[in-house]
Design an enzyme around this catalytic site. Structure first.
Site, PDB file in Angstrom:
ATOM      1  N   GLU A  33       0.762  -1.204   0.167  1.00  0.00           N
ATOM      2  CA  GLU A  33      -0.024   0.058   0.102  1.00  0.00           C
ATOM      3  C   GLU A  33       0.820   1.162  -0.084  1.00  0.00           C
ATOM      4  O   GLU A  33       0.262   2.508  -0.557  1.00  0.00           O
ATOM      5  CB  GLU A  33      -0.922   0.036   1.340  1.00  0.00           C
ATOM      6  CG  GLU A  33      -2.318  -0.520   1.121  1.00  0.00           C
ATOM      7  CD  GLU A  33      -3.295   0.293  -0.017  1.00  0.00           C
ATOM      8  OE1 GLU A  33      -3.656  -0.116  -0.745  1.00  0.00           O
ATOM      9  OE2 GLU A  33      -3.280   1.547   0.407  1.00  0.00           O
TER      10      GLU A  33
ATOM     11  N   TYR B 207      -4.038   4.702   5.837  1.00  0.00           N
ATOM     12  CA  TYR B 207      -3.144   3.716   6.322  1.00  0.00           C
ATOM     13  C   TYR B 207      -1.703   3.487   5.609  1.00  0.00           C
ATOM     14  O   TYR B 207      -0.889   3.373   6.363  1.00  0.00           O
ATOM     15  CB  TYR B 207      -4.002   2.210   6.011  1.00  0.00           C
ATOM     16  CG  TYR B 207      -3.324   1.105   5.950  1.00  0.00           C
ATOM     17  CD1 TYR B 207      -3.376   0.517   7.199  1.00  0.00           C
ATOM     18  CD2 TYR B 207      -2.749   0.438   4.563  1.00  0.00           C
ATOM     19  CE1 TYR B 207      -2.728  -0.968   7.059  1.00  0.00           C
ATOM     20  CE2 TYR B 207      -2.195  -0.628   4.790  1.00  0.00           C
ATOM     21  CZ  TYR B 207      -1.930  -1.565   6.093  1.00  0.00           C
ATOM     22  OH  TYR B 207      -1.253  -2.652   6.173  1.00  0.00           O
TER      23      TYR B 207
ATOM     24  N   LYS C  27       1.767   3.564   7.395  1.00  0.00           N
ATOM     25  CA  LYS C  27       2.783   2.600   7.137  1.00  0.00           C
ATOM     26  C   LYS C  27       4.147   3.120   6.596  1.00  0.00           C
ATOM     27  O   LYS C  27       5.161   2.577   6.999  1.00  0.00           O
ATOM     28  CB  LYS C  27       2.227   1.680   6.168  1.00  0.00           C
ATOM     29  CG  LYS C  27       1.048   0.618   7.120  1.00  0.00           C
ATOM     30  CD  LYS C  27       1.960  -0.270   7.856  1.00  0.00           C
ATOM     31  CE  LYS C  27       0.794  -1.444   8.523  1.00  0.00           C
ATOM     32  NZ  LYS C  27       1.549  -2.516   9.311  1.00  0.00           N
TER      33      LYS C  27
HETATM   34  P1  NAP Z   1      -5.043  -8.602  10.612  1.00  0.00           P
HETATM   35  O1  NAP Z   1      -5.655  -9.855  10.496  1.00  0.00           O
HETATM   36  O2  NAP Z   1      -6.087  -7.368  10.564  1.00  0.00           O
HETATM   37  O3  NAP Z   1      -4.312  -8.743  12.134  1.00  0.00           O
HETATM   38  C1  NAP Z   1      -4.013  -7.410  12.738  1.00  0.00           C
HETATM   39  C2  NAP Z   1      -3.688  -7.578  14.162  1.00  0.00           C
HETATM   40  O4  NAP Z   1      -3.480  -6.399  14.821  1.00  0.00           O
HETATM   41  C3  NAP Z   1      -4.939  -8.188  14.995  1.00  0.00           C
HETATM   42  O5  NAP Z   1      -4.295  -9.166  15.785  1.00  0.00           O
HETATM   43  C4  NAP Z   1      -5.446  -7.110  16.004  1.00  0.00           C
HETATM   44  O6  NAP Z   1      -6.054  -7.366  16.937  1.00  0.00           O
HETATM   45  C5  NAP Z   1      -3.839  -6.441  16.275  1.00  0.00           C
HETATM   46  N1  NAP Z   1      -4.102  -5.196  16.527  1.00  0.00           N
HETATM   47  C6  NAP Z   1      -4.967  -4.022  16.225  1.00  0.00           C
HETATM   48  N2  NAP Z   1      -4.951  -3.040  17.028  1.00  0.00           N
HETATM   49  C7  NAP Z   1      -4.042  -3.127  17.563  1.00  0.00           C
HETATM   50  C8  NAP Z   1      -3.264  -2.501  18.809  1.00  0.00           C
HETATM   51  N3  NAP Z   1      -3.814  -1.185  19.100  1.00  0.00           N
HETATM   52  N4  NAP Z   1      -2.097  -2.951  19.582  1.00  0.00           N
HETATM   53  C9  NAP Z   1      -1.930  -4.106  19.275  1.00  0.00           C
HETATM   54  N5  NAP Z   1      -2.326  -4.865  18.357  1.00  0.00           N
HETATM   55  C10 NAP Z   1      -3.515  -4.497  17.595  1.00  0.00           C
HETATM   56  O7  NAP Z   1      -3.870  -8.201   9.613  1.00  0.00           O
HETATM   57  P2  NAP Z   1      -2.899  -9.379   8.946  1.00  0.00           P
HETATM   58  O8  NAP Z   1      -3.498  -9.662   7.453  1.00  0.00           O
HETATM   59  O9  NAP Z   1      -2.700 -10.367   9.576  1.00  0.00           O
HETATM   60  O10 NAP Z   1      -1.645  -8.498   8.788  1.00  0.00           O
HETATM   61  C11 NAP Z   1      -0.613  -8.378   9.615  1.00  0.00           C
HETATM   62  C12 NAP Z   1       0.222  -7.120   9.500  1.00  0.00           C
HETATM   63  O11 NAP Z   1       0.724  -7.005   7.919  1.00  0.00           O
HETATM   64  C13 NAP Z   1      -0.552  -5.880   9.698  1.00  0.00           C
HETATM   65  O12 NAP Z   1       0.304  -4.810  10.028  1.00  0.00           O
HETATM   66  C14 NAP Z   1      -0.790  -5.513   8.248  1.00  0.00           C
HETATM   67  O13 NAP Z   1      -0.896  -4.034   8.182  1.00  0.00           O
HETATM   68  C15 NAP Z   1       0.329  -5.853   7.519  1.00  0.00           C
HETATM   69  N6  NAP Z   1       0.006  -6.315   6.160  1.00  0.00           N
HETATM   70  C16 NAP Z   1      -0.686  -7.234   5.716  1.00  0.00           C
HETATM   71  C17 NAP Z   1      -0.742  -7.611   4.421  1.00  0.00           C
HETATM   72  C18 NAP Z   1      -2.007  -8.526   3.913  1.00  0.00           C
HETATM   73  O14 NAP Z   1      -2.040  -8.503   2.746  1.00  0.00           O
HETATM   74  N7  NAP Z   1      -2.612  -9.393   4.961  1.00  0.00           N
HETATM   75  C19 NAP Z   1       0.015  -7.109   3.415  1.00  0.00           C
HETATM   76  C20 NAP Z   1       1.300  -6.255   3.736  1.00  0.00           C
HETATM   77  C21 NAP Z   1       1.031  -5.753   5.031  1.00  0.00           C
HETATM   78  P3  NAP Z   1      -7.788  -7.250  16.900  1.00  0.00           P
HETATM   79  O15 NAP Z   1      -7.930  -8.295  15.987  1.00  0.00           O
HETATM   80  O16 NAP Z   1      -7.971  -7.590  18.442  1.00  0.00           O
HETATM   81  O17 NAP Z   1      -8.114  -5.849  16.423  1.00  0.00           O
HETATM   82  N1  GDD Z   2     -12.366  -4.977   1.062  1.00  0.00           N
HETATM   83  C1  GDD Z   2     -13.269  -4.740  -0.027  1.00  0.00           C
HETATM   84  N2  GDD Z   2     -14.556  -4.823  -0.033  1.00  0.00           N
HETATM   85  N3  GDD Z   2     -12.466  -4.267  -1.165  1.00  0.00           N
HETATM   86  C2  GDD Z   2     -13.175  -4.218  -2.256  1.00  0.00           C
HETATM   87  C3  GDD Z   2     -14.424  -4.292  -2.242  1.00  0.00           C
HETATM   88  C4  GDD Z   2     -15.320  -4.774  -1.184  1.00  0.00           C
HETATM   89  O1  GDD Z   2     -16.389  -4.847  -1.209  1.00  0.00           O
HETATM   90  N4  GDD Z   2     -14.882  -4.221  -3.697  1.00  0.00           N
HETATM   91  C5  GDD Z   2     -13.555  -3.858  -4.349  1.00  0.00           C
HETATM   92  N5  GDD Z   2     -12.751  -3.872  -3.602  1.00  0.00           N
HETATM   93  C6  GDD Z   2     -11.274  -3.700  -4.071  1.00  0.00           C
HETATM   94  C7  GDD Z   2     -10.689  -2.460  -3.112  1.00  0.00           C
HETATM   95  O2  GDD Z   2     -11.192  -1.295  -3.667  1.00  0.00           O
HETATM   96  C8  GDD Z   2      -9.145  -2.915  -3.407  1.00  0.00           C
HETATM   97  O3  GDD Z   2      -9.055  -2.188  -4.786  1.00  0.00           O
HETATM   98  C9  GDD Z   2      -9.103  -4.246  -3.558  1.00  0.00           C
HETATM   99  O4  GDD Z   2     -10.471  -4.711  -3.738  1.00  0.00           O
HETATM  100  C10 GDD Z   2      -8.448  -4.951  -2.382  1.00  0.00           C
HETATM  101  O5  GDD Z   2      -9.105  -4.596  -1.330  1.00  0.00           O
HETATM  102  P1  GDD Z   2      -8.830  -5.243   0.180  1.00  0.00           P
HETATM  103  O6  GDD Z   2      -9.067  -6.810   0.143  1.00  0.00           O
HETATM  104  O7  GDD Z   2      -9.690  -4.548   1.267  1.00  0.00           O
HETATM  105  O8  GDD Z   2      -7.344  -5.020   0.282  1.00  0.00           O
HETATM  106  P2  GDD Z   2      -6.336  -3.771   0.229  1.00  0.00           P
HETATM  107  O9  GDD Z   2      -5.483  -3.905  -1.058  1.00  0.00           O
HETATM  108  O10 GDD Z   2      -7.126  -2.614   0.239  1.00  0.00           O
HETATM  109  O11 GDD Z   2      -5.292  -3.937   1.479  1.00  0.00           O
HETATM  110  C11 GDD Z   2      -4.921  -5.114   1.883  1.00  0.00           C
HETATM  111  O12 GDD Z   2      -3.612  -5.382   1.187  1.00  0.00           O
HETATM  112  C12 GDD Z   2      -2.573  -4.435   1.823  1.00  0.00           C
HETATM  113  C13 GDD Z   2      -1.408  -4.893   1.034  1.00  0.00           C
HETATM  114  O13 GDD Z   2      -1.348  -4.292  -0.295  1.00  0.00           O
HETATM  115  C14 GDD Z   2      -4.789  -5.239   3.194  1.00  0.00           C
HETATM  116  O14 GDD Z   2      -4.433  -6.481   3.852  1.00  0.00           O
HETATM  117  C15 GDD Z   2      -3.834  -4.132   3.883  1.00  0.00           C
HETATM  118  O15 GDD Z   2      -3.520  -4.367   5.263  1.00  0.00           O
HETATM  119  C16 GDD Z   2      -2.300  -4.566   3.155  1.00  0.00           C
HETATM  120  O16 GDD Z   2      -1.233  -3.782   3.589  1.00  0.00           O
END
Ligand code: NAP
Ligand code: GDD
Length: 325
Positions: A131, A153, A157
């Site tokens: 992002e 967000y 980050k």
């Molecule tokens: P997630 O499922 O949303 O998990 C986020 C975790 O952070 C949850 O355990 C949440 O707890 C905890 N949290 C929220 N607020 C907090 C606070 N104030 N203090 C301590 N913990 C807190 O996210 P994820 O997909 O596992 O992603 C893990 C990390 O990688 C995040 O930092 C995300 O931004 C980053 N990231 C994710 C992706 C992706 O595609 N998944 C890609 C790039 C980077 P609660 O559920 O209780 O709120």
């Molecule tokens: N969530 C959501 N819901 N997204 C939608 C929808 C909907 O109904 N319809 C279309 N989208 C589109 C969003 O506009 C975006 O372009 C794409 O689907 C992906 O959305 P998300 O799955 O919410 O993920 P993200 O790319 O915005 O963010 C995730 O990936 C990031 C890494 O690139 C999150 O996991 C972030 O925490 C992470 O950093």
């Protein structure tokens, strides 16, 4: 704990990545501590689903509270710290920009401070994100591509990312940043688009739901499997020197095509169920993300193992199982 047992502290252990990372580290013999904020309901379903809840030590704490992070460092005596905690839903960051900045941006600095104060030899991993590239400045994004975040967000980050680089350069800490592209799994939160789709597909197939409402289906993401991506996190903390790495598949797929795959997996046509709803459009969109993981491949020996077709099938099947139970 024996002298040779390594200890890891994971913030965000109750999230998708936290759960997979905890399982990986337990499998490698680590003592695993998880920091989790106090919530009014039980948030441990992912750890339970992976069968590891009893294997991890939970510590109450919050990235908004420095003293709790210092205490977590003291309690865990962590050799490795994985800062995964975040308000991670991009859509919500426009509704709660200050909270997102505090937890995702300043929160990372608090965690870095806790590491510096208690044990600056600990190896630190920061959960950075594609992002940060936002309005992309190169067709394929790598470690040298300039950032242009498009959401509160993404902005938060970028701050956390540069703080990680800065602690490495200012304090000589082993602080690495993983710039991970989107990664999904059956443990993905239901608000994210892939899981929203797979859950709806399963629900429609079982006659429990009639339609699926989405926003921008033309955006494209480089989607991988979370189980593969946590291996890259661990590999980064094992390196002799800290660094930044892009972790991605190198393939980009539109939300539309992801939907097509999910519906086709259960023999349905997505066009018969999909409704475009402006409510799910974002104030500023990231149109396309496509990562170049060459550095992670060359230096960490990391490669993704799960193609999108397999990932989507795994997620739809898990939702079918859950909804049929
Ligand atoms: P997630 O499922 O949303 O998990 C986020 C975790 O952070 C949850 O355990 C949440 O707890 C905890 N949290 C929220 N607020 C907090 C606070 N104030 N203090 C301590 N913990 C807190 O996210 P994820 O997909 O596992 O992603 C893990 C990390 O990688 C995040 O930092 C995300 O931004 C980053 N990231 C994710 C992706 C992706 O595609 N998944 C890609 C790039 C980077 P609660 O559920 O209780 O709120
Ligand atoms: N969530 C959501 N819901 N997204 C939608 C929808 C909907 O109904 N319809 C279309 N989208 C589109 C969003 O506009 C975006 O372009 C794409 O689907 C992906 O959305 P998300 O799955 O919410 O993920 P993200 O790319 O915005 O963010 C995730 O990936 C990031 C890494 O690139 C999150 O996991 C972030 O925490 C992470 O950093």
């Amino acid at each position: 704990m024996s002298n040779t047992t390594r200890s890891a502290l994971i913030t965000g252990i109750t999230g998708q990545d936290g759960a997979y990372l905890a399982r990986l580290l337990l499998g490698k013999g680590y003592e695993v501590y998880g920091l989790a904020p106090r919530r009014s309901t039980d948030t441990s379903w992912r750890l339970r689903e992976l069968g590891i809840l009893d294997g991890v030590h939970m510590i109450d704490g919050d990235l908004a509270d420095l003293s709790s992070l210092i205490r977590a460092m003291e309690t865990s005596r962590a050799d490795e710290v994985y800062n995964l905690g975040a308000q991670s839903f991009v859509g919500t960051s426009w509704q709660q920009p200050l909270l997102t900045a505090d937890v995702d941006g300043t929160g990372a600095i608090r965690m870095l401070e806790a590491v510096r104060i208690v044990n600056r030899e600990a190896h630190y991993y920061q959960a950075s994100t594609s992002e940060m590239f936002g309005l992309i400045q190169a067709d394929r994004q790598d470690e040298n591509t300039p950032f242009y975040p498009r959401s509160p967000y993404g902005v938060a980050k970028v701050m956390a990312h540069w703080a990680t680089v800065n602690y490495r350069e200012s304090h000589g800490m082993h602080a690495s940043s993983g710039i991970l592209f989107n990664h999904e799994s059956p443990l993905r939160g239901i608000e994210f688009v892939t899981r929203k789709v797979t859950h709806a597909v399963a629900s429609i197939k079982l006659g429990k739901q009639k339609e699926l409402r989405l926003g921008n289906i033309d955006s494209k993401r480089d989607w991988g499997f979370a189980g593969d991506y946590v291996e890259a996190m661990w590999l980064m903390t094992q390196q002799p020197s800290p660094d930044d790495y892009v972790v991605a598949t190198g393939i980009t797929v539109s939300v539309r095509d992801m939907c097509k795959l999910a519906f086709a997996h259960v023999g349905l046509n997505y066009e018969d169920y999909l409704v475009i709803d402006p409510k799910f459009m974002r104030p500023a969109e990231v149109d396309v993300l496509l990562g170049n993981p060459a550095k992670a491949k060359a230096k960490l020996g990391w490669t993704p193992h799960t193609p999108i077709e397999e990932l989507v099938a795994m997620m739809v099947d898990a939702d079918l199982r859950r909804l049929s139970a």
